[in-house]
Scaffold this active site. Structure first.
Site, PDB file in Angstrom:
ATOM      1  N   ASP A 119      -5.348  -0.018  10.936  1.00 30.92           N
ATOM      2  CA  ASP A 119      -4.280  -0.644   9.958  1.00 30.92           C
ATOM      3  C   ASP A 119      -3.307   0.189   9.534  1.00 30.92           C
ATOM      4  O   ASP A 119      -3.386   1.363   9.906  1.00 30.92           O
ATOM      5  CB  ASP A 119      -5.507  -0.896   8.798  1.00 30.92           C
ATOM      6  N   HIS A 126       6.378  -1.941  -0.066  1.00 32.18           N
ATOM      7  CA  HIS A 126       4.955  -1.419  -0.339  1.00 32.18           C
ATOM      8  C   HIS A 126       4.425  -0.094  -0.716  1.00 32.18           C
ATOM      9  O   HIS A 126       4.007   0.372  -1.566  1.00 32.18           O
ATOM     10  CB  HIS A 126       3.777  -2.175   0.627  1.00 32.18           C
ATOM     11  N   GLU A 191      -4.753  -7.566  -0.031  1.00 34.58           N
ATOM     12  CA  GLU A 191      -3.552  -7.024   0.897  1.00 34.58           C
ATOM     13  C   GLU A 191      -3.049  -8.155   1.669  1.00 34.58           C
ATOM     14  O   GLU A 191      -3.905  -8.494   2.736  1.00 34.58           O
ATOM     15  CB  GLU A 191      -3.791  -5.701   1.638  1.00 34.58           C
ATOM     16  N   GLU A 193      -1.471  -9.202   4.954  1.00 36.73           N
ATOM     17  CA  GLU A 193      -1.005  -8.603   6.316  1.00 36.73           C
ATOM     18  C   GLU A 193      -1.084  -9.514   7.168  1.00 36.73           C
ATOM     19  O   GLU A 193      -1.616 -10.823   7.324  1.00 36.73           O
ATOM     20  CB  GLU A 193      -2.007  -7.534   6.492  1.00 36.73           C
ATOM     21  N   ASP A 222      -6.676  -7.585   3.840  1.00 39.07           N
ATOM     22  CA  ASP A 222      -7.396  -6.390   3.787  1.00 39.07           C
ATOM     23  C   ASP A 222      -7.943  -6.242   2.334  1.00 39.07           C
ATOM     24  O   ASP A 222      -7.234  -5.232   1.592  1.00 39.07           O
ATOM     25  CB  ASP A 222      -6.561  -5.405   4.434  1.00 39.07           C
ATOM     26  N   ARG A 226      -9.362  -0.807  -5.373  1.00 36.09           N
ATOM     27  CA  ARG A 226      -8.794   0.124  -6.008  1.00 36.09           C
ATOM     28  C   ARG A 226      -9.535   1.311  -6.395  1.00 36.09           C
ATOM     29  O   ARG A 226      -9.062   2.478  -6.265  1.00 36.09           O
ATOM     30  CB  ARG A 226      -7.584  -0.145  -6.624  1.00 36.09           C
ATOM     31  N   GLN A 229     -11.531   3.142  -3.778  1.00 39.48           N
ATOM     32  CA  GLN A 229     -10.719   3.932  -2.935  1.00 39.48           C
ATOM     33  C   GLN A 229     -10.071   5.136  -3.636  1.00 39.48           C
ATOM     34  O   GLN A 229      -9.920   6.343  -3.050  1.00 39.48           O
ATOM     35  CB  GLN A 229      -9.502   2.992  -2.509  1.00 39.48           C
ATOM     36  N   LYS A 242     -12.501  -0.138   1.321  1.00 37.22           N
ATOM     37  CA  LYS A 242     -11.822  -1.200   2.224  1.00 37.22           C
ATOM     38  C   LYS A 242     -13.002  -1.582   3.165  1.00 37.22           C
ATOM     39  O   LYS A 242     -12.563  -2.787   3.746  1.00 37.22           O
ATOM     40  CB  LYS A 242     -10.453  -0.769   2.984  1.00 37.22           C
ATOM     41  N   THR A 246     -12.756  -7.598   5.638  1.00 37.34           N
ATOM     42  CA  THR A 246     -11.418  -7.774   6.070  1.00 37.34           C
ATOM     43  C   THR A 246     -11.512  -9.252   6.791  1.00 37.34           C
ATOM     44  O   THR A 246     -12.180  -9.527   7.695  1.00 37.34           O
ATOM     45  CB  THR A 246     -10.956  -7.026   7.166  1.00 37.34           C
ATOM     46  N   GLU A 347       0.447  -4.315  -6.946  1.00 41.86           N
ATOM     47  CA  GLU A 347       2.069  -4.411  -7.156  1.00 41.86           C
ATOM     48  C   GLU A 347       2.408  -5.584  -8.130  1.00 41.86           C
ATOM     49  O   GLU A 347       3.259  -5.400  -8.949  1.00 41.86           O
ATOM     50  CB  GLU A 347       2.338  -4.468  -5.566  1.00 41.86           C
TER      51      GLU A 347
END
Lengths: 410, 410
Positions: A119, A126, A191, A193, A222, A226, A229, A242, A246, A347
């Site tokens: 990834d 971002h 996420e 993607e 993904d 948070r 992580q 993560k 997925t 975000e």
């Protein structure tokens, strides 16, 4: 725009120009097999092979994943897609009809057995947003960011197909003023993607040779915890934040179908090292959306990515690593410059400081149990350009599982 | 100590108490198949099945990797190992002899098809050394280090078997005062590790259930290009600095064979969260050595590791990730407290400040082209405890490959 004798709804992601590959169960015998998608129907390739209507070795399509077809060096995938397009656009053929099934009558399975899942972190907006959020007061982009497509290996065994529930993960979380302890993530995020699927293997691949090695693409969520992580990720990068899930969309849209929508990428400054330079256009004019509980919360375009998938493939193999059939390459989160174009909740809500307000009046900083997230994506769609879509990558959050058995204390 | 009628040299890693599993080619038909190792011989299990001397489904042993055997829920691996031990220690049996071949007459292949490869950072001395070297002036251990076994996903497709040459990788390297550019690594290093192989799948595994899921172990050299890694690794961790090659020894030593050498681990302070606590001893009294060009440059013991493989397995699955048959779990570099016990060149030479002097008078900060590195490891060996060894994990550095075709400049 071409018309098939199988009816295709006007807004369908899957006109006859698309014909993506997937794996379905529920037709013929109980075993999973390869299918193409057309409108709201699937085409059972093994059935067409039995009727000698297409030319592909049966073991490539009577298979539980696309991997054998991805590894095939005989060009059968491209030819069979062309043959099916021909069958569906010439006069209706009674011999073809038994191979066509409504998509609601089958289960769509994970299309690939991913070898390695790499990834990336390749959207300028971002990476800038995350830098500002996670390292406030310092330069948001680290010195290597504009020099190479920063990436890491994710967990291939946790790749799941759209529709699979996502269990809220537990992890070791620091508690204010006390010891860190195992707890369900309170900052579960998405996420947005695009995932690229490797076909023919290769190493030290030049960007302009990407089409020889990339078979097609899927949408990819993904999922990211948070808080897990943030506590774990120094110095070796993301791991359990993560590695729990997925989600990918079930239909691999071929690079052949996407080719008309390849466009030049944004300019890169500084110019990258020669091994990362391309002459051909490898950005993709692909509209992407995030829907949360049936409401659109973000819309952006994949063509804004700073690093292209061709550059990512070149970078990840420049050290001699071999890209293998079925390997999955995540683009990294796709965010545009405007707030409404951001590809993750961290975000969109600025780490919870500015929550989303949904139509039912509820607020979201991060995902709640019961929330359903759907990613959508398509190229074209305005006549005369056919809509080449991906279908959806959907997941619903279910509560954390209490540990299966009590943990003894010493 | 038990005697088999196949001669076993006194210092062999492979007495009849060991009988590790591997994959060989060169016996019977040309196809790879499962074998056990005894002394300087291999035992062809498919041949024993044909003669009805052991009880295991043929498809589990006439297989190109151990994965089917690892996934088997019928307990066949343990039983067949017991049956072969019985055959080799009772009276010599003419029916068995055709299944026995000198190891020099076969090729030993990669024993597993690794699903995910998760590597760790679990030696207190290694992590402290690296922290001092890479972040001088700050606390060498980050706050999470004593709370959880820090790890990341490596590239499973780059796992290779002992004896495979290692091509010096190229990568983007910063040049003093100028632009970073693609160049061969000038800081190619080794990492002395033990790799644990997953058998039965599972998730949210308690440390004390590790023996239900860990099939066995290999030696593992996590080759590392320190200069590539240093430039790329922020913020997502190591990628191309490690993804080019990971060497494993060809024989998977079973946890059953290792069990007599499980010992209590060093004390942990602070006490870990309950999900990481164990009552049983999961450290392993395993002597490890690094040899460079035929000369021993490091010797240490695996029992010094701060985090055990049982804790690593518990941690990597606590978020719901599934450990699958064939998954490979790297211990992380094994370093003891003394200089001569360090498990990497960056530690042994203190990043080149204090190079090694070899017997031929040459010096090494990092590896040169032509260098051969061999890892060795064994438990026991002093009578009455049999030597349960791993054989060697060997690799020779060959020069970087010039790019296959010229890269055009714009």
């Amino acid at each position: 725009m071409t018309t098939s004798w199988i009816p295709v709804p006007a807004e369908s992601d899957f006109p006859v120009e698309n014909l993506p590959f997937g794996i379905v169960r529920g037709v013929g015998d109980a075993a999973p097999r390869v299918a193409l998608r057309i409108g709201n129907h699937v085409v059972d390739l093994a059935a067409l092979v039995e009727r000698r209507l297409v030319d592909v070795p049966p073991e490539l399509v009577a298979a539980p994943t696309l991997n054998a077809l991805l590894a095939d060096e005989g060009g059968h995938a491209g030819r069979v897609r062309g043959q099916v397009a021909e069958l569906l656009t010439s006069t209706p053929d009674a011999r073809v009809e038994p191979a066509i099934h409504p998509v609601e009558s089958v289960a769509c399975l994970l299309p690939i057995h991913p070898g390695d899942f790499v990834d990336h972190y390749s959207s300028l907006d971002h990476a800038t947003n995350l830098g500002r959020l996670l390292r406030p007061g310092s330069e948001p982009l680290l010195p290597n960011w504009r020099r190479l497509p920063v990436g890491y290996h994710g967990r291939s065994g946790s790749v799941i197909v759209s529709g699979t529930d996502v269990v809220r993960p537990e992890g070791l979380l620091p508690c204010d003023g006390s010891e860190p302890a195992l707890a369900p993530s309170a900052a579960l995020d998405i996420e947005l993607e695009v995932g690229f699927v490797v076909g023919a293997p290769g190493t030290r691949i030049a960007p302009d040779d990407a089409a020889d090695h990339i078979f097609g693409a899927v949408l990819l969520n993904d999922w990211s915890a948070r808080d897990i992580q943030a506590y774990e990720y120094q110095p070796l990068g993301p791991n359990l934040g993560k590695s729990f899930a997925t989600t990918v969309s079930p239909w691999v849209v071929t690079l052949d179908a996407l080719r008309p929508y390849l466009v030049p990428p944004p300019p890169q400054d500084p110019e990258p090292d020669p091994y990362l330079r391309a002459e051909r256009p490898w950005a993709l004019d692909l509209q992407l959306e995030i829907w949360l509980n049936g409401e659109r919360v973000s819309a952006t375009n994949f063509r804004t990515m700073y690093w292209t998938f061709a550059q990512q493939l070149a970078h990840m193999t420049v050290n001699g690593a071999v890209a293998r059939p079925g390997d999955l390459i995540g683009s990294g989160t796709v965010s545009g410059p405007a707030r409404a174009e951001r590809g993750s909740l961290i975000e969109l809500t600025w780490q919870g400081a500015d929550p989303l307000t949904l139509a039912d009046g509820s607020h979201r900083a991060f995902l709640l149990d019961g929330d359903t997230v759907a990613l959508h994506g398509w190229c074209g769609g305005a006549p005369p350009r056919p809509r080449i879509g991906f279908g959806a990558a959907v997941g619903t959050i279910v509560p954390a599982i209490p540990r299966a058995r009590p943990i003894h204390d010493r």
